[in-house]
Design a protein around this motif. Structure first.
Motif, PDB file in Angstrom:
ATOM      1  N   ARG A 105       0.818  -1.209   0.000  1.00 25.93           N
ATOM      2  CA  ARG A 105       0.000   0.000   0.000  1.00 25.93           C
ATOM      3  C   ARG A 105       0.859   1.270   0.000  1.00 25.93           C
ATOM      4  O   ARG A 105       0.494   2.283   0.565  1.00 25.93           O
ATOM      5  CB  ARG A 105      -0.974  -0.018   1.176  1.00 25.93           C
ATOM      6  CG  ARG A 105      -1.893  -1.240   1.159  1.00 25.93           C
ATOM      7  CD  ARG A 105      -2.774  -1.355   2.372  1.00 25.93           C
ATOM      8  NE  ARG A 105      -3.901  -0.442   2.313  1.00 25.93           N
ATOM      9  CZ  ARG A 105      -5.099  -0.717   1.800  1.00 25.93           C
ATOM     10  NH1 ARG A 105      -5.327  -1.907   1.294  1.00 25.93           N
ATOM     11  NH2 ARG A 105      -6.044   0.165   1.808  1.00 25.93           N
ATOM     12  N   LEU A 109      -3.723   5.006  -4.191  1.00 28.28           N
ATOM     13  CA  LEU A 109      -4.665   4.565  -5.221  1.00 28.28           C
ATOM     14  C   LEU A 109      -4.849   5.624  -6.309  1.00 28.28           C
ATOM     15  O   LEU A 109      -5.029   5.276  -7.479  1.00 28.28           O
ATOM     16  CB  LEU A 109      -6.012   4.202  -4.587  1.00 28.28           C
ATOM     17  CG  LEU A 109      -6.025   2.868  -3.835  1.00 28.28           C
ATOM     18  CD1 LEU A 109      -7.327   2.711  -3.067  1.00 28.28           C
ATOM     19  CD2 LEU A 109      -5.813   1.710  -4.790  1.00 28.28           C
ATOM     20  N   GLU A 138      -3.522  -5.765  -6.367  1.00 29.80           N
ATOM     21  CA  GLU A 138      -3.862  -6.788  -5.389  1.00 29.80           C
ATOM     22  C   GLU A 138      -2.588  -7.587  -5.104  1.00 29.80           C
ATOM     23  O   GLU A 138      -1.558  -7.338  -5.682  1.00 29.80           O
ATOM     24  CB  GLU A 138      -4.980  -7.674  -5.934  1.00 29.80           C
ATOM     25  CG  GLU A 138      -6.242  -6.881  -6.253  1.00 29.80           C
ATOM     26  CD  GLU A 138      -7.328  -7.702  -6.929  1.00 29.80           C
ATOM     27  OE1 GLU A 138      -7.446  -8.905  -6.625  1.00 29.80           O
ATOM     28  OE2 GLU A 138      -8.047  -7.128  -7.753  1.00 29.80           O
ATOM     29  N   TYR A 143      -3.749  -3.952  -1.879  1.00 21.59           N
ATOM     30  CA  TYR A 143      -5.103  -3.397  -1.986  1.00 21.59           C
ATOM     31  C   TYR A 143      -6.110  -4.522  -2.196  1.00 21.59           C
ATOM     32  O   TYR A 143      -5.787  -5.585  -2.724  1.00 21.59           O
ATOM     33  CB  TYR A 143      -5.189  -2.375  -3.125  1.00 21.59           C
ATOM     34  CG  TYR A 143      -4.421  -1.117  -2.803  1.00 21.59           C
ATOM     35  CD1 TYR A 143      -4.900  -0.212  -1.865  1.00 21.59           C
ATOM     36  CD2 TYR A 143      -3.211  -0.846  -3.413  1.00 21.59           C
ATOM     37  CE1 TYR A 143      -4.188   0.930  -1.547  1.00 21.59           C
ATOM     38  CE2 TYR A 143      -2.490   0.300  -3.115  1.00 21.59           C
ATOM     39  CZ  TYR A 143      -2.981   1.185  -2.176  1.00 21.59           C
ATOM     40  OH  TYR A 143      -2.271   2.312  -1.855  1.00 21.59           O
ATOM     41  N   THR A 144      -7.338  -4.289  -1.793  1.00 24.47           N
ATOM     42  CA  THR A 144      -8.383  -5.301  -1.952  1.00 24.47           C
ATOM     43  C   THR A 144      -8.971  -5.235  -3.362  1.00 24.47           C
ATOM     44  O   THR A 144      -8.828  -4.229  -4.068  1.00 24.47           O
ATOM     45  CB  THR A 144      -9.523  -5.086  -0.937  1.00 24.47           C
ATOM     46  OG1 THR A 144     -10.182  -3.847  -1.249  1.00 24.47           O
ATOM     47  CG2 THR A 144      -9.007  -5.072   0.498  1.00 24.47           C
ATOM     48  N   GLU A 147     -11.250  -2.222  -3.549  1.00 30.03           N
ATOM     49  CA  GLU A 147     -10.522  -0.952  -3.709  1.00 30.03           C
ATOM     50  C   GLU A 147     -10.036  -0.776  -5.143  1.00 30.03           C
ATOM     51  O   GLU A 147     -10.122   0.314  -5.717  1.00 30.03           O
ATOM     52  CB  GLU A 147      -9.332  -0.888  -2.749  1.00 30.03           C
ATOM     53  CG  GLU A 147      -9.707  -0.702  -1.306  1.00 30.03           C
ATOM     54  CD  GLU A 147      -8.533  -0.874  -0.360  1.00 30.03           C
ATOM     55  OE1 GLU A 147      -8.374  -0.018   0.523  1.00 30.03           O
ATOM     56  OE2 GLU A 147      -7.777  -1.868  -0.501  1.00 30.03           O
ATOM     57  N   ALA A 150     -12.937  -0.085  -7.583  1.00 26.22           N
ATOM     58  CA  ALA A 150     -13.354   1.318  -7.473  1.00 26.22           C
ATOM     59  C   ALA A 150     -12.360   2.230  -8.200  1.00 26.22           C
ATOM     60  O   ALA A 150     -12.755   3.221  -8.835  1.00 26.22           O
ATOM     61  CB  ALA A 150     -13.478   1.721  -6.002  1.00 26.22           C
ATOM     62  N   THR A 151     -11.086   1.889  -8.149  1.00 24.94           N
ATOM     63  CA  THR A 151     -10.056   2.668  -8.839  1.00 24.94           C
ATOM     64  C   THR A 151     -10.216   2.532 -10.357  1.00 24.94           C
ATOM     65  O   THR A 151     -10.105   3.511 -11.095  1.00 24.94           O
ATOM     66  CB  THR A 151      -8.653   2.223  -8.373  1.00 24.94           C
ATOM     67  OG1 THR A 151      -8.586   2.367  -6.948  1.00 24.94           O
ATOM     68  CG2 THR A 151      -7.560   3.050  -9.014  1.00 24.94           C
TER      69      THR A 151
END
Length: 173
Positions: A105, A109, A138, A143-144, A147, A150-151
């Protein structure tokens, strides 16, 4: 009622060992271009497992001087992290998702999203190619799926996904 956004993931039973002439492998990278494992390892050495420490070809690439042919992997070049990269067995496109190996992370993002906008433009300008997109952000980046989706959705800016993109993952859903 709004349907939640999700990417059209396809599951491959095994890792991809070769690309057709019209295919481009899209993988997550780090700022140093250390392509050791995950989809970056797949692009560099044909193996996504975290076994680079015992991979003789990878260790030779890691220790080779800049511009050495030893640094050229399957579809990636050791030490180069961004943009389309020519390897001797095909083509790839790297999206930086972490700053350094092991720093989860570490790249915001928003910065990954900006690169996705650039990737989407690149893809749209090349309808004759098929882009095999791995789960960017990922895994090692931390990041999930939610997430990252959404990005992707933000990067699309309301436009549809290009039809020449395939979202692939190896052996799991």
């Amino acid at each position: 009622m709004n349907t939640p956004f999700s990417l059209p993931w396809e599951t491959c039973a095994s890792s991809i060992q070769s690309l057709a002439e019209h295919e481009v492998f899209v993988f997550g990278s780090n700022a140093t271009g250390f392509h050791g494992a995950g989809s970056a390892g797949q692009a560099m050495r044909g193996d996504a497992r975290n076994t680079w420490r015992t991979d003789a070809a990878f260790l030779a690439a890691k220790d080779a001087p800049a511009h050495s042919p030893l640094r050229v992997g399957h579809w990636a070049v050791f030490g180069q992290a961004r943009g389309p990269m020519q390897g001797h067995s095909g083509k790839s496109y790297a999206v930086q998702t972490i700053v350094r190996p092991g720093q989860r992370r570490s790249l915001p993002l928003g910065e990954i999203g900006s690169q996705l906008v650039t990737l989407l433009d690149f893809v749209r300008r090349r309808p004759h190619l098929t882009f095999l997109v791995t789960p960017l952000g990922e895994g090692s980046a931390g990041y999930t799926r939610a997430e990252m989706e959404a990005t992707w959705q933000a990067a699309l800016g309301g436009q549809p996904l290009p039809t020449n993109m395939r979202f692939i993952q190896i052996g799991h859903t």
